[in-house]
Enzyme design. Sequence first.
Site, mmCIF file in Angstrom:
data_model
loop_
_atom_site.group_PDB
_atom_site.id
_atom_site.type_symbol
_atom_site.label_atom_id
_atom_site.label_comp_id
_atom_site.label_asym_id
_atom_site.label_seq_id
_atom_site.Cartn_x
_atom_site.Cartn_y
_atom_site.Cartn_z
ATOM 1 N N LYS A 22 0.840 -1.212 0.000
ATOM 2 C CA LYS A 22 0.000 0.000 0.000
ATOM 3 C C LYS A 22 0.871 1.256 0.000
ATOM 4 C CE LYS A 22 -1.561 1.680 4.109
ATOM 5 N NZ LYS A 22 -1.370 3.097 4.435
ATOM 6 N N ASN A 23 1.835 1.306 0.916
ATOM 7 C CA ASN A 23 2.594 2.555 1.073
ATOM 8 C C ASN A 23 3.586 2.793 -0.065
ATOM 9 O OD1 ASN A 23 1.148 3.138 3.310
ATOM 10 N ND2 ASN A 23 2.740 2.640 4.795
ATOM 11 N N CYS A 120 -4.449 12.863 12.629
ATOM 12 C CA CYS A 120 -5.211 11.616 12.591
ATOM 13 C C CYS A 120 -5.030 10.920 13.925
ATOM 14 C CB CYS A 120 -4.787 10.742 11.417
ATOM 15 S SG CYS A 120 -3.142 10.110 11.586
ATOM 16 N N ARG A 125 0.390 15.189 12.341
ATOM 17 C CA ARG A 125 1.243 14.728 11.239
ATOM 18 C C ARG A 125 1.539 15.926 10.346
ATOM 19 N NH1 ARG A 125 -0.846 9.032 9.181
ATOM 20 N NH2 ARG A 125 1.191 9.046 8.180
ATOM 21 N N ASP A 328 4.962 1.023 12.136
ATOM 22 C CA ASP A 328 3.734 0.374 11.646
ATOM 23 C C ASP A 328 3.603 -1.074 12.121
ATOM 24 O OD1 ASP A 328 3.150 2.739 10.395
ATOM 25 O OD2 ASP A 328 3.759 2.092 8.399
ATOM 26 N N ARG A 420 -8.288 -0.174 5.205
ATOM 27 C CA ARG A 420 -7.380 0.787 4.564
ATOM 28 C C ARG A 420 -6.061 0.127 4.199
ATOM 29 N NH1 ARG A 420 -5.769 4.798 8.285
ATOM 30 N NH2 ARG A 420 -4.409 5.208 6.534
HETATM 31 N N1 EPU Z 1 7.242 14.845 10.149
HETATM 32 C C1 EPU Z 1 7.508 16.173 10.377
HETATM 33 N N2 EPU Z 1 7.302 17.054 9.349
HETATM 34 C C2 EPU Z 1 6.872 16.653 8.118
HETATM 35 C C3 EPU Z 1 6.608 15.281 7.904
HETATM 36 C C4 EPU Z 1 6.808 14.392 8.942
HETATM 37 O O1 EPU Z 1 7.904 16.568 11.476
HETATM 38 O O2 EPU Z 1 6.729 17.487 7.226
HETATM 39 C C5 EPU Z 1 7.443 13.870 11.242
HETATM 40 C C6 EPU Z 1 6.191 13.088 11.591
HETATM 41 O O3 EPU Z 1 5.400 13.772 12.514
HETATM 42 C C7 EPU Z 1 6.760 11.800 12.141
HETATM 43 C C8 EPU Z 1 8.002 11.601 11.294
HETATM 44 O O4 EPU Z 1 8.335 12.880 10.761
HETATM 45 O O5 EPU Z 1 7.152 11.967 13.462
HETATM 46 C C9 EPU Z 1 7.864 10.608 10.180
HETATM 47 O O6 EPU Z 1 6.707 10.924 9.395
HETATM 48 P P1 EPU Z 1 6.665 10.607 7.837
HETATM 49 O O7 EPU Z 1 6.520 11.895 7.096
HETATM 50 O O8 EPU Z 1 7.822 9.751 7.492
HETATM 51 O O9 EPU Z 1 5.304 9.806 7.707
HETATM 52 P P2 EPU Z 1 4.425 9.732 6.395
HETATM 53 O O10 EPU Z 1 5.310 9.792 5.215
HETATM 54 O O11 EPU Z 1 3.313 10.701 6.487
HETATM 55 C C10 EPU Z 1 4.521 7.144 6.074
HETATM 56 C C11 EPU Z 1 3.538 6.001 6.068
HETATM 57 C C12 EPU Z 1 3.043 5.737 7.477
HETATM 58 C C13 EPU Z 1 4.258 5.414 8.359
HETATM 59 C C14 EPU Z 1 5.265 6.568 8.299
HETATM 60 C C15 EPU Z 1 6.530 6.297 9.071
HETATM 61 C C16 EPU Z 1 2.479 6.152 3.897
HETATM 62 C C17 EPU Z 1 1.261 6.409 3.109
HETATM 63 N N3 EPU Z 1 2.400 6.350 5.209
HETATM 64 O O12 EPU Z 1 3.806 8.283 6.552
HETATM 65 O O13 EPU Z 1 2.220 4.576 7.389
HETATM 66 O O14 EPU Z 1 3.838 5.210 9.687
HETATM 67 O O15 EPU Z 1 5.626 6.818 6.924
HETATM 68 O O16 EPU Z 1 7.134 5.139 8.609
HETATM 69 O O17 EPU Z 1 3.496 5.761 3.353
HETATM 70 C C18 EPU Z 1 0.453 3.142 7.995
HETATM 71 O O18 EPU Z 1 0.638 2.542 6.915
HETATM 72 O O19 EPU Z 1 -0.270 2.696 8.916
HETATM 73 C C19 EPU Z 1 1.114 4.442 8.199
HETATM 74 C C20 EPU Z 1 0.703 5.327 9.099
#
Ligand code: EPU
Length: 443
Positions: A22-23, A120, A125, A328, A420
């Site tokens: 998915k991701n 969320c 986030r 995750d 999801r």
């Molecule tokens: N963060 C910031 N600023 C930003 C973006 C992120 O401070 O602009 C922080 C976040 O708050 C968090 C950390 O950086 O503490 C990592 O967040 P990241 O941006 O890497 O998360 P994401 O890209 O939004 C993806 C996965 C998540 C998974 C995270 C971490 C997808 C669609 N989602 O989210 O997956 O937990 O990386 O590995 O790829 C799930 O599948 O259940 C899920 C939540």
Amino acid sequence: MDTFVINGGNPLRGTLRINGSKNACLPLMAACLLTDEPVTLVDVPNLSDIRNMMRLLAALGVDLELVEHGEQNTVTLTVTDTAEHTAHYDIVKTMRAGICVLGPMLAKRGEARVSMPGGCAIGDRPVDLHLRGLEALGAEIELDAGDIITKAPITAGSQTRRLVGNTIFLGGPNGSTVLGTANVMCAAALAEGETVIECAACEPEIADLANMLNKMGAKIEGAGSPRLTIQGVEKLHGVTHQVIPDRIEAGTYAIAGAMLDSDITLTNYPTDFLMALHDRLDRTGVSMNIDSTNNDGSSEYDTVRIQRPEQLTPTQIVTQPHPGFPTDLQAQMMAMLCLANGNSLITEKIYQDRFLHVAELARMGAQLKRSGPSVMVAGIPEFIGAPVMASDLRASAGLVLAGLAAKGTTTINRVYHLDRGYEKMELALQKLGADIQRIDDRG
Ligand code: EPU
């Protein structure tokens, strides 16, 4: 809203194929906005997040064709209309990954308006790093009515808008950002000149995106490492791309095999993506038999057989960016460590409030003590079935595992969270012999 009813205690036996990720799929799908030619993705999982991404892309002028193909669905995405620049709140609010369209749309169409995703269940986030990265490529960014409005600079001597390469540091307080790296990498692929992303996310989903972009004509080096170097090109072309297996689905079923009375074999299993999980399973005494040679020729991934030890040994878990232990899989591992012979400690370093499952597991008899970002898990002999509430995708998976192990009946409300990220989870588990039913509680 659907509910799962689980009568715990059935032994699990048999084989499951791990689906496409998915991701990985969500940013791969969004990357179709970078080209006028068709992008075909093979092994797209049938999940509500994927369907929501399809709705979002359709609203942005993408023609979509889904072909069901045995165990592997194929989706072809072709941009047919580039007039729309807005990803509206009504879709983005259903799926945070809607933010993935920002970088590709800005790079190709010169401007993009994307509703700011809200928080969320797993906490705040933010998207500040995404925006900082795009700004470093020359984008003008403003916020209006909850929307992020971005424009690429006008290229000297022409009326076209194009981003400009730069060196960008993408680290935040909790390490890098996965979707932020995807957005900036996609944007830089079509920018003028060279971009270097320092502290890029090393997740396999980012490497998969870089591999696909390179097949489309991009020039990206360093995929899978914290330093990406991207030479911008003027145009990308179409591609057919096999999506990597879902390491979190794989890890969830591996943990099921480790904590339940089971003999499970998983195929299309991405061993290399799950080293941190295997290290911890090894510490708890779980044995994994990994076979890289007996593949049926359709997969470069492994076949893995997991066996539970007589008694699980407690251990410590700290979630970290890849290649560390994935956040995750934290809830699923907590469910497993509840059944270990002693005290374990789990520390969450990515989303420090990602503990909604703690109170629900406690309803099933778990002995858990939270202190800030850590939870002390005292082993118990067994879970006791109870009605519980699913709160987010991975917390729900942890509750399903606890329900499968429990004595008696567990009902899990709001399983739409699970839909999801896990394709027909109840059917997969039934196939292995679990007593799990989906009930539509509207009757
Ligand atoms: N963060 C910031 N600023 C930003 C973006 C992120 O401070 O602009 C922080 C976040 O708050 C968090 C950390 O950086 O503490 C990592 O967040 P990241 O941006 O890497 O998360 P994401 O890209 O939004 C993806 C996965 C998540 C998974 C995270 C971490 C997808 C669609 N989602 O989210 O997956 O937990 O990386 O590995 O790829 C799930 O599948 O259940 C899920 C939540």
